[in-house]
Scaffold this active site. Structure first.
Site, PDB file in Angstrom:
ATOM      1  N   GLY A   1      41.877 -18.124  40.318  1.00  0.00           N
ATOM      2  CA  GLY A   1      42.511 -16.802  40.425  1.00  0.00           C
ATOM      3  C   GLY A   1      43.303 -16.549  41.696  1.00  0.00           C
ATOM      4  O   GLY A   1      44.258 -15.780  41.686  1.00  0.00           O
TER       5      GLY A   1
ATOM      6  N   GLU B   1      40.172 -14.704  48.030  1.00  0.00           N
ATOM      7  CA  GLU B   1      39.781 -14.443  46.646  1.00  0.00           C
ATOM      8  C   GLU B   1      40.791 -13.525  45.958  1.00  0.00           C
ATOM      9  O   GLU B   1      41.509 -12.778  46.621  1.00  0.00           O
ATOM     10  CB  GLU B   1      38.401 -13.772  46.620  1.00  0.00           C
ATOM     11  CG  GLU B   1      37.293 -14.634  46.047  1.00  0.00           C
ATOM     12  CD  GLU B   1      37.370 -14.878  44.541  1.00  0.00           C
ATOM     13  OE1 GLU B   1      38.476 -15.056  43.987  1.00  0.00           O
ATOM     14  OE2 GLU B   1      36.306 -14.903  43.911  1.00  0.00           O
ATOM     15  N   ASP B   2      40.807 -13.590  44.653  1.00  0.00           N
ATOM     16  CA  ASP B   2      41.682 -12.688  43.900  1.00  0.00           C
ATOM     17  C   ASP B   2      41.089 -11.286  43.822  1.00  0.00           C
ATOM     18  O   ASP B   2      41.772 -10.305  44.039  1.00  0.00           O
ATOM     19  CB  ASP B   2      41.974 -13.249  42.496  1.00  0.00           C
ATOM     20  CG  ASP B   2      40.713 -13.629  41.715  1.00  0.00           C
ATOM     21  OD1 ASP B   2      39.592 -13.566  42.274  1.00  0.00           O
ATOM     22  OD2 ASP B   2      40.844 -13.989  40.531  1.00  0.00           O
TER      23      ASP B   2
ATOM     24  N   ASP C   1      34.436  -8.001  42.795  1.00  0.00           N
ATOM     25  CA  ASP C   1      33.944  -7.106  41.746  1.00  0.00           C
ATOM     26  C   ASP C   1      32.471  -6.790  42.047  1.00  0.00           C
ATOM     27  O   ASP C   1      32.185  -5.980  42.922  1.00  0.00           O
ATOM     28  CB  ASP C   1      34.151  -7.835  40.406  1.00  0.00           C
ATOM     29  CG  ASP C   1      33.850  -6.976  39.190  1.00  0.00           C
ATOM     30  OD1 ASP C   1      33.562  -5.787  39.359  1.00  0.00           O
ATOM     31  OD2 ASP C   1      33.900  -7.494  38.066  1.00  0.00           O
TER      32      ASP C   1
ATOM     33  N   LYS D   1      37.249  -3.942  43.738  1.00  0.00           N
ATOM     34  CA  LYS D   1      36.681  -2.915  42.846  1.00  0.00           C
ATOM     35  C   LYS D   1      35.403  -2.399  43.498  1.00  0.00           C
ATOM     36  O   LYS D   1      34.306  -2.829  43.152  1.00  0.00           O
ATOM     37  CB  LYS D   1      36.326  -3.524  41.494  1.00  0.00           C
ATOM     38  CG  LYS D   1      37.480  -3.821  40.572  1.00  0.00           C
ATOM     39  CD  LYS D   1      36.923  -4.257  39.215  1.00  0.00           C
ATOM     40  CE  LYS D   1      38.012  -4.743  38.293  1.00  0.00           C
ATOM     41  NZ  LYS D   1      37.457  -5.376  37.072  1.00  0.00           N
TER      42      LYS D   1
ATOM     43  N   PHE E   1      39.808  -3.599  33.778  1.00  0.00           N
ATOM     44  CA  PHE E   1      40.011  -5.038  33.739  1.00  0.00           C
ATOM     45  C   PHE E   1      41.497  -5.335  33.877  1.00  0.00           C
ATOM     46  O   PHE E   1      42.313  -4.900  33.066  1.00  0.00           O
ATOM     47  CB  PHE E   1      39.452  -5.653  32.455  1.00  0.00           C
ATOM     48  CG  PHE E   1      39.322  -7.134  32.557  1.00  0.00           C
ATOM     49  CD1 PHE E   1      38.225  -7.720  33.175  1.00  0.00           C
ATOM     50  CD2 PHE E   1      40.329  -7.960  32.073  1.00  0.00           C
ATOM     51  CE1 PHE E   1      38.118  -9.096  33.307  1.00  0.00           C
ATOM     52  CE2 PHE E   1      40.234  -9.345  32.203  1.00  0.00           C
ATOM     53  CZ  PHE E   1      39.132  -9.907  32.817  1.00  0.00           C
ATOM     54  N   VAL E   2      41.829  -6.101  34.927  1.00  0.00           N
ATOM     55  CA  VAL E   2      43.243  -6.361  35.210  1.00  0.00           C
ATOM     56  C   VAL E   2      43.599  -7.837  35.038  1.00  0.00           C
ATOM     57  O   VAL E   2      42.743  -8.707  35.147  1.00  0.00           O
ATOM     58  CB  VAL E   2      43.625  -5.890  36.634  1.00  0.00           C
ATOM     59  CG1 VAL E   2      43.535  -4.376  36.747  1.00  0.00           C
ATOM     60  CG2 VAL E   2      42.750  -6.555  37.703  1.00  0.00           C
TER      61      VAL E   2
ATOM     62  N   ASP F   1      43.074 -13.738  35.207  1.00  0.00           N
ATOM     63  CA  ASP F   1      43.179 -14.117  33.799  1.00  0.00           C
ATOM     64  C   ASP F   1      42.331 -13.260  32.877  1.00  0.00           C
ATOM     65  O   ASP F   1      41.384 -12.598  33.303  1.00  0.00           O
ATOM     66  CB  ASP F   1      42.707 -15.562  33.628  1.00  0.00           C
ATOM     67  CG  ASP F   1      41.185 -15.694  33.804  1.00  0.00           C
ATOM     68  OD1 ASP F   1      40.676 -15.297  34.864  1.00  0.00           O
ATOM     69  OD2 ASP F   1      40.522 -16.162  32.858  1.00  0.00           O
TER      70      ASP F   1
ATOM     71  N   ARG G   1      47.756 -15.506  33.853  1.00  0.00           N
ATOM     72  CA  ARG G   1      47.755 -15.702  35.304  1.00  0.00           C
ATOM     73  C   ARG G   1      49.172 -15.691  35.867  1.00  0.00           C
ATOM     74  O   ARG G   1      49.382 -15.427  37.043  1.00  0.00           O
ATOM     75  CB  ARG G   1      47.114 -17.050  35.652  1.00  0.00           C
ATOM     76  CG  ARG G   1      45.629 -17.157  35.327  1.00  0.00           C
ATOM     77  CD  ARG G   1      45.062 -18.407  35.983  1.00  0.00           C
ATOM     78  NE  ARG G   1      43.754 -18.804  35.446  1.00  0.00           N
ATOM     79  CZ  ARG G   1      42.592 -18.314  35.848  1.00  0.00           C
ATOM     80  NH1 ARG G   1      42.559 -17.383  36.786  1.00  0.00           N
ATOM     81  NH2 ARG G   1      41.456 -18.727  35.331  1.00  0.00           N
TER      82      ARG G   1
HETATM   83  P1  IMP Z   1      32.222 -10.926  40.945  1.00  0.00           P
HETATM   84  O1  IMP Z   1      31.454 -12.197  41.129  1.00  0.00           O
HETATM   85  O2  IMP Z   1      31.534  -9.987  39.973  1.00  0.00           O
HETATM   86  O3  IMP Z   1      32.578 -10.229  42.233  1.00  0.00           O
HETATM   87  O4  IMP Z   1      33.549 -11.301  40.154  1.00  0.00           O
HETATM   88  C1  IMP Z   1      34.580 -11.963  40.743  1.00  0.00           C
HETATM   89  C2  IMP Z   1      35.323 -12.792  39.735  1.00  0.00           C
HETATM   90  O5  IMP Z   1      35.316 -12.171  38.445  1.00  0.00           O
HETATM   91  C3  IMP Z   1      36.777 -12.931  40.102  1.00  0.00           C
HETATM   92  O6  IMP Z   1      36.992 -14.064  40.897  1.00  0.00           O
HETATM   93  C4  IMP Z   1      37.471 -12.982  38.757  1.00  0.00           C
HETATM   94  O7  IMP Z   1      37.569 -14.314  38.303  1.00  0.00           O
HETATM   95  C5  IMP Z   1      36.572 -12.213  37.831  1.00  0.00           C
HETATM   96  N1  IMP Z   1      37.039 -10.815  37.597  1.00  0.00           N
HETATM   97  C6  IMP Z   1      36.422  -9.666  37.995  1.00  0.00           C
HETATM   98  N2  IMP Z   1      37.114  -8.582  37.616  1.00  0.00           N
HETATM   99  C7  IMP Z   1      38.221  -9.049  36.988  1.00  0.00           C
HETATM  100  C8  IMP Z   1      39.357  -8.407  36.387  1.00  0.00           C
HETATM  101  O8  IMP Z   1      39.517  -7.166  36.358  1.00  0.00           O
HETATM  102  N3  IMP Z   1      40.287  -9.235  35.836  1.00  0.00           N
HETATM  103  C9  IMP Z   1      40.167 -10.598  35.846  1.00  0.00           C
HETATM  104  N4  IMP Z   1      39.147 -11.235  36.410  1.00  0.00           N
HETATM  105  C10 IMP Z   1      38.166 -10.466  36.965  1.00  0.00           C
HETATM  106 MG    MG Z   2      38.427 -15.434  36.234  1.00  0.00          MG
END
Ligand code: IMP
Ligand code: MG
Length: 174
Positions: free
Chosen positions: A43, A98-99, A102, A130, A151-152, A158, A164
């Site tokens: 990402g 990081e992208d 969350d 987020k 969700f983006v 992706d 992407r």
């Molecule tokens: P976390 O581990 O819950 O913080 O999630 C992080 C990962 O979840 C990111 O690196 C993304 O790959 C994926 N992710 C979380 N939210 C989104 C979204 O809104 N769109 C796409 N990928 C997301």
């Molecule tokens: Mg992903």
């Protein structure tokens, strides 16, 4: 506009300007440091490729890949290393790129893993944050944009490995 994009949240131009600002800030903060940017695949590839060009310093990059998602829109809580770093990070000032931040599961895991390898410092740069969704105690040091709980897709992000390549960040419309 792509048919699966409900609305464009952040335009190409806005991303470009913000990335330039972040790069200028990082250039200042890492002036006398040994900067190593670590991109979390896949990402963050668009973000790191733009961000590193906005940094005016000697620096290195490396990549790692971790999965927490099973292709859907909900985090499973399972973390797996798919590809580890090539470099020994000891003595480097690591900036994890990081992208999106969350729940914080992914970055929390990566940060704890890398801390054990004796870097001089570890900080986090995320394009998107987020904040409302956070379940783990982790914060980014550099944030591109705060996001609502939607969700983006696009600019590296992706849905089931597609979208992407969109040059903007849009809300995904199922
Ligand atoms: P976390 O581990 O819950 O913080 O999630 C992080 C990962 O979840 C990111 O690196 C993304 O790959 C994926 N992710 C979380 N939210 C989104 C979204 O809104 N769109 C796409 N990928 C997301
Ligand atoms: Mg992903």
């Amino acid at each position: 506009m792509h048919s699966n994009v409900k609305k464009i949240l952040i335009t190409e131009e806005e991303i470009k300007n913000r990335v330039r600002e972040l790069g200028a800030q990082i250039t200042k903060d890492y002036k006398d440091k040994k900067l190593l940017m670590i991109s979390v695949l896949k990402g963050s590839v668009l973000f790191i490729s733009d961000l590193m060009r906005a940094v005016d310093l000697h620096m290195r990059i490396d990549f790692m890949s971790i999965s927490t998602y099973c292709g859907g829109t909900k985090s499973t809580g399972v973390v797996k290393i798919l590809k580890d770093l090539d470099m020994d990070i000891e003595g480097y000032d690591v900036l994890i790129v990081e992208d999106i931040l969350d729940s914080g599961l992914t970055l929390g895991y990566i940060r704890d893993l890398l801390l054990k390898r004796n870097p001089s410092s570890i900080k986090i740069a995320t394009l998107l944050d987020k904040v409302e969704k956070r379940k783990f105690d982790i914060q980014a040091d550099y944030v591109g944009f705060d996001l609502p709980d939607e969700f983006v897709i696009g600019y590296g992000l992706d849905y089931q490995e597609e979208y992407r390549n969109l040059p903007y960040i849009g809300v995904f419309d199922i």
